[in-house]
Scaffold this active site. Structure first.
Site, PDB file in Angstrom:
ATOM      1  N   SER A 294       8.459  -5.633   3.042  1.00 39.89           N
ATOM      2  CA  SER A 294       8.950  -6.695   3.914  1.00 39.89           C
ATOM      3  C   SER A 294       9.619  -6.143   5.177  1.00 39.89           C
ATOM      4  CB  SER A 294       9.911  -7.585   3.113  1.00 39.89           C
ATOM      5  OG  SER A 294      10.251  -8.749   3.811  1.00 39.89           O
ATOM      6  N   GLU A 305       4.763   2.876  15.574  1.00 39.95           N
ATOM      7  CA  GLU A 305       3.906   2.410  16.668  1.00 39.95           C
ATOM      8  C   GLU A 305       4.627   2.338  18.012  1.00 39.95           C
ATOM      9  OE1 GLU A 305       1.889  -1.188  15.553  1.00 39.95           O
ATOM     10  OE2 GLU A 305       0.998  -0.291  13.758  1.00 39.95           O
ATOM     11  N   LYS A 319       4.274  -6.581   1.859  1.00 42.36           N
ATOM     12  CA  LYS A 319       4.781  -7.959   2.000  1.00 42.36           C
ATOM     13  C   LYS A 319       5.020  -8.202   3.479  1.00 42.36           C
ATOM     14  CE  LYS A 319       8.391 -11.246   0.710  1.00 42.36           C
ATOM     15  NZ  LYS A 319       8.775 -11.645   2.070  1.00 42.36           N
TER      16      LYS A 319
END
Length: 465
Positions: A294, A305, A319
């Site tokens: 999550s 990134e 998740k």
């Protein structure tokens, strides 16, 4: 995650009252119209409430209707918790970083109650519960087929009370039992240690209401030290509050750069960017594993990134959806999925997880169940505890001769050798002192052979060379 609190209506003036009455009349008319889908619901409620053999409180029928509606979504993260249920209070307390219980996030999947991840330092973590463990029973109550709320009624209990969980773990041939004492879950979610090579390891156990503030304080302290590298450890982190993850990510991601995206049902994207200059200007890496879920996956993806940091460890949980929680005036709570979370490049990770840049697994013995003694065992005895004992002996370098749960002379010799090396009574029996020493020794061996952490250290040191 987003958390929205139901606050009721504020009535302003006669016009507002008239509008509300008109709306109520229109809704009632629609409800009683045969063509309305709500007609069946109203009639069903009325028939059961008025004519069922045993009188049923209307609150119980309403609760059941809401639970049934959410069940049709087949979404383990969309749930309804009744008024005065402990889980509703827990959801409020989580925002403050304060909660009692065993400290494990769970979900309902395929008729089973499955662990997402235990919270570091919690009774569940200390007892050895791991991500993806299936909880078969809590004490004498079978959990198969139950909702998360139903299962939680049997898992929860007052602080200081004992709970026995029957567990099924992938890769192990036999189910086993873990016993733990319910307690207050630690509120300190950020910890730091500095290694001898001046590399700092910051561990975040979950994203609670004070995590961002705690992380700020840790980073401020580190800036006064001569730290050459930084490792952010998100292993076994079940996630938590989305905005706290954004706050932590902003320390690594340059100001104004994208941290995460949230997509709603219409496909509209909400952008979340770093709101501060990055404070990390030294080589860094991120540790992840199957318990990273999550919000922790949001942070890991953002740091890879948008900050260019490598992810090291094993595939994360997967998740990638967020929920809104509505608290009703009677204390009940409904939580439903309303957004998908994506990493800065639009990377989807729900049901997928994040694949590390450098995949490293822990030794097999790191997943062994904790050895919990119920009695003393010796030559000729058989059972689950003996099977685990033999696996412990094998992992610690003592040859038990077999690992099928049969205590024979070879196993007794291995136990005696271990006892001799640990300077405890040499009797060849699996007793309390031996179990404690064996558990401590294996825990120490796991910490000393943290292959994932060792790899992250190598990566940073190579960057510094």
């Amino acid at each position: 995650m987003k958390h929205t609190v139901f606050r009721g209506f504020r009535i302003i003036g006669i016009a507002a009252i008239g509008s509300i009455l008109t709306l109520a009349i229109l809704m009632a008319f629609q409800l009683l119209t045969f063509q309305s889908p709500f007609y069946k619901a109203y009639q069903s409620f009325n028939w059961v409430y008025s004519h069922y053999l045993t009188p049923i409180p209307e609150e119980q029928l309403v609760d059941g209707a809401i639970q049934g509606m959410l069940a049709t979504l087949q979404d383990p993260y969309s749930t309804y918790i009744r008024a005065n249920a402990d889980e509703a209070a827990d959801h409020r307390e989580t925002a403050l970083g304060e909660i009692e219980g065993i400290g494990a996030d769970i979900r309902a999947e395929g008729g089973h109650i499955v662990v997402i991840s235990p919270v570091e330092g919690s009774p569940a973590a200390k007892a050895g519960l791991l991500p993806n463990d299936i909880l078969l029973a809590a004490d004498d109550y079978r959990l198969e087929g139950l909702s998360v709320e139903e299962a939680a009624k049997y898992i929860r209990g007052p602080k200081g009370s004992e709970l026995s969980l029957q567990v099924r773990r992938n890769g192990l041939q036999h189910d086993f039992t873990l016993t733990m004492i319910r307690d207050t879950i630690p509120t300190e979610t950020v910890t730091v240690k500095t290694l001898p090579n001046n590399i700092a390891v910051i561990r975040i156990s979950e994203f609670a209401g004070t995590t961002g503030q705690q992380f700020d304080e840790v980073m401020a302290n580190l800036r006064t030290e001569e730290i050459s590298g930084l490792i952010l450890d998100l292993r076994m982190n079940p996630g938590g509050l989305f905005h706290e993850g954004i706050a932590v990510s902003s320390h690594f991601v340059p100001e104004g750069e994208l941290i995460a995206l949230q997509a709603n049902r219409e496909g509209e994207m909400e952008r979340f960017v770093s709101n501060r200059p990055s404070t990390v200007d030294i080589p860094a890496a991120v540790l992840v594993d199957e318990g990273t879920a999550s919000t922790a996956e949001v942070v890991a993806g953002a740091l890879r990134e948008s900050a260019g940091l490598p992810l090291i460890g094993s595939q994360t949980f997967g998740k990638g959806v967020g929920q809104t929680a509505h608290f009703f005036p009677d204390g009940s709570m409904m939580k439903y999925t309303d957004v998908e979370m994506l990493n800065p490049k639009g990377t989807h990770f729900h049901h997928i997880g994040l694949t590390p840049d450098i995949e490293v697994t822990l030794p097999d013995y790191a997943t062994l169940p904790h050895l919990q003694l119920t009695e003393t065992y010796g030559n000729g005895d058989q059972g689950q505890e003996i099977r685990i004992l033999q696996q412990y002996l094998e992992a610690l370098g003592y040859e038990p001769g077999r690992t099928d749960g049969v205590f024979d002379a070879v196993t007794a010799d291995a136990v005696a050798k271990f006892q001799e090396d640990q300077a405890i009574e040499v009797n060849g029996l699996l007793d309390a002192d031996t179990v404690l020493a064996m558990s401590d020794q294996l825990k120490r061996q796991i910490q000393e052979n943290d292959t994932q952490l060792d790899k992250a250290i190598d990566v940073i040191l190579n960057t510094l060379r």
